[in-house]
Design a protein around this motif. Sequence first.
Motif, PDB file in Angstrom:
ATOM      1  N   ARG A  11       0.841  -1.318   0.025  1.00 52.97           N
ATOM      2  CA  ARG A  11       0.058  -0.066  -0.007  1.00 52.97           C
ATOM      3  C   ARG A  11       0.724   1.393  -0.013  1.00 52.97           C
ATOM      4  NH1 ARG A  11      -5.367   1.211   1.846  1.00 52.97           N
ATOM      5  NH2 ARG A  11      -5.642   3.457   0.792  1.00 52.97           N
ATOM      6  N   LEU A  13       0.404   5.358   0.804  1.00 55.97           N
ATOM      7  CA  LEU A  13      -0.227   6.434   1.272  1.00 55.97           C
ATOM      8  C   LEU A  13       0.174   7.698   1.271  1.00 55.97           C
ATOM      9  CD1 LEU A  13      -1.746   4.830   4.952  1.00 55.97           C
ATOM     10  CD2 LEU A  13      -2.994   5.276   2.836  1.00 55.97           C
ATOM     11  N   LYS A  14      -0.568   8.651   1.258  1.00 55.27           N
ATOM     12  CA  LYS A  14      -0.053  10.049   1.112  1.00 55.27           C
ATOM     13  C   LYS A  14       0.035  10.434   2.783  1.00 55.27           C
ATOM     14  CE  LYS A  14      -1.358  11.534  -3.215  1.00 55.27           C
ATOM     15  NZ  LYS A  14      -2.257  12.197  -4.196  1.00 55.27           N
ATOM     16  N   GLY A  16      -0.732  12.131   6.057  1.00 50.47           N
ATOM     17  CA  GLY A  16      -2.113  12.523   6.884  1.00 50.47           C
ATOM     18  C   GLY A  16      -3.223  11.605   6.242  1.00 50.47           C
ATOM     19  N   GLN A  17      -3.135  10.600   5.347  1.00 48.05           N
ATOM     20  CA  GLN A  17      -4.203   9.619   5.050  1.00 48.05           C
ATOM     21  C   GLN A  17      -4.325   8.492   6.100  1.00 48.05           C
ATOM     22  OE1 GLN A  17      -3.204   8.258   0.956  1.00 48.05           O
ATOM     23  NE2 GLN A  17      -5.093   9.598   0.267  1.00 48.05           N
ATOM     24  N   SER A  18      -5.597   8.017   6.320  1.00 47.63           N
ATOM     25  CA  SER A  18      -5.626   6.856   7.141  1.00 47.63           C
ATOM     26  C   SER A  18      -5.896   5.451   6.524  1.00 47.63           C
ATOM     27  CB  SER A  18      -6.768   7.170   8.352  1.00 47.63           C
ATOM     28  OG  SER A  18      -7.863   7.036   7.253  1.00 47.63           O
ATOM     29  N   MET A  19      -5.743   4.448   7.251  1.00 52.19           N
ATOM     30  CA  MET A  19      -5.712   3.223   6.704  1.00 52.19           C
ATOM     31  C   MET A  19      -5.785   2.252   7.746  1.00 52.19           C
ATOM     32  SD  MET A  19      -2.540   1.437   4.877  1.00 52.19           S
ATOM     33  CE  MET A  19      -3.548  -0.124   4.789  1.00 52.19           C
ATOM     34  N   ARG A  77      -4.950   0.314  12.966  1.00 58.66           N
ATOM     35  CA  ARG A  77      -5.247   1.461  12.164  1.00 58.66           C
ATOM     36  C   ARG A  77      -4.337   2.451  12.250  1.00 58.66           C
ATOM     37  NH1 ARG A  77      -9.363   3.325   8.950  1.00 58.66           N
ATOM     38  NH2 ARG A  77      -9.632   5.517   9.557  1.00 58.66           N
ATOM     39  N   GLU A  79      -4.090   6.370  11.715  1.00 60.38           N
ATOM     40  CA  GLU A  79      -4.978   7.449  11.690  1.00 60.38           C
ATOM     41  C   GLU A  79      -4.458   8.764  10.670  1.00 60.38           C
ATOM     42  OE1 GLU A  79      -7.973   7.886  12.235  1.00 60.38           O
ATOM     43  OE2 GLU A  79      -8.450   6.118  13.615  1.00 60.38           O
ATOM     44  N   LEU A  80      -3.113   9.016  10.936  1.00 58.78           N
ATOM     45  CA  LEU A  80      -2.568  10.207  10.124  1.00 58.78           C
ATOM     46  C   LEU A  80      -1.301   9.841   9.933  1.00 58.78           C
ATOM     47  CD1 LEU A  80      -3.606  13.111  12.686  1.00 58.78           C
ATOM     48  CD2 LEU A  80      -4.427  12.674   9.997  1.00 58.78           C
ATOM     49  N   ALA A  81      -1.206   9.186   8.629  1.00 59.14           N
ATOM     50  CA  ALA A  81       0.014   8.453   8.205  1.00 59.14           C
ATOM     51  C   ALA A  81       1.295   9.733   8.247  1.00 59.14           C
ATOM     52  CB  ALA A  81      -0.140   8.019   6.978  1.00 59.14           C
ATOM     53  N   VAL A 110       4.668   5.653   2.916  1.00 61.13           N
ATOM     54  CA  VAL A 110       3.948   6.936   3.152  1.00 61.13           C
ATOM     55  C   VAL A 110       4.787   8.014   2.297  1.00 61.13           C
ATOM     56  CG1 VAL A 110       3.113   8.597   4.653  1.00 61.13           C
ATOM     57  CG2 VAL A 110       2.997   6.099   5.316  1.00 61.13           C
TER      58      VAL A 110
END
Lengths: 111, 115
Positions: A11, A13-14, A16-19, A77, A79-81, A110
């Motif tokens: 994965r 992620l940018k 600030g994104q979450s996953m 989780r 929350e803020l990558a 990230v």
Amino acid sequence: NAGVTQTPKFRILKIGQSMTLQCTQDMNHNYMYWYRQDPGMGLKLIYYSVGAGITDKGEVPNGYNVSRSTTEDFPLRLELAAPSQTSVYFCASSQGSGEAFFGQGTRLTVV
Amino acid sequence: AQSVTQLDSQVPVFEEAPVELRCNYSSSVSVYLFWYVQYPNQGLQLLLKYLSGSTLVESINGFEAEFNKSQTSFHLRKPSVHISDTAEYFCAVSSFHSGNTPLVFGKGTRLSVIA
């Protein structure tokens, strides 16, 4: 004979994104764990659970959350990558003697 | 608190030569000891474990490790390595105290077998 299954495998992620990283086991193990692996650093424990409804922090919990609503599932989780969370994440489960069975890992980047 | 020290980060060795990967641990309680192997882009697989009883434990593919309580060590050995043994090896410790404690890992030793 699935054992410990993690999704996704990769994965990006940018910031600030979450996953949520998914982990499920079919061995009816009480204990489940999340580790992160960084080059040359071994595996560091993020969170663990000794049974449904019970979770506890490991060595590096900041920036992560977990839940354990069933014996089988233990999602992680973010929350803020942040770039510091770029790593390979492993879920594991165990019972009795402490021998842990690992999933195949999730490689997270990230950017 | 428990800790594990793997003294060598990389070990190159020629095929069919012997190898020893060193592991020392620190713990204030009785321990269980493990060696895991990780092949590229895969998860960790248990290689062998010491829980109790005989201090010399063996794997099905020719590795062995000896628990030495006085030296707090659990070194991994193989008398003759193969190309297929190229991997990263992790030593880990846990204990039983009101339930299993999570595994604590060393930083790993990368074994490279040279033809």
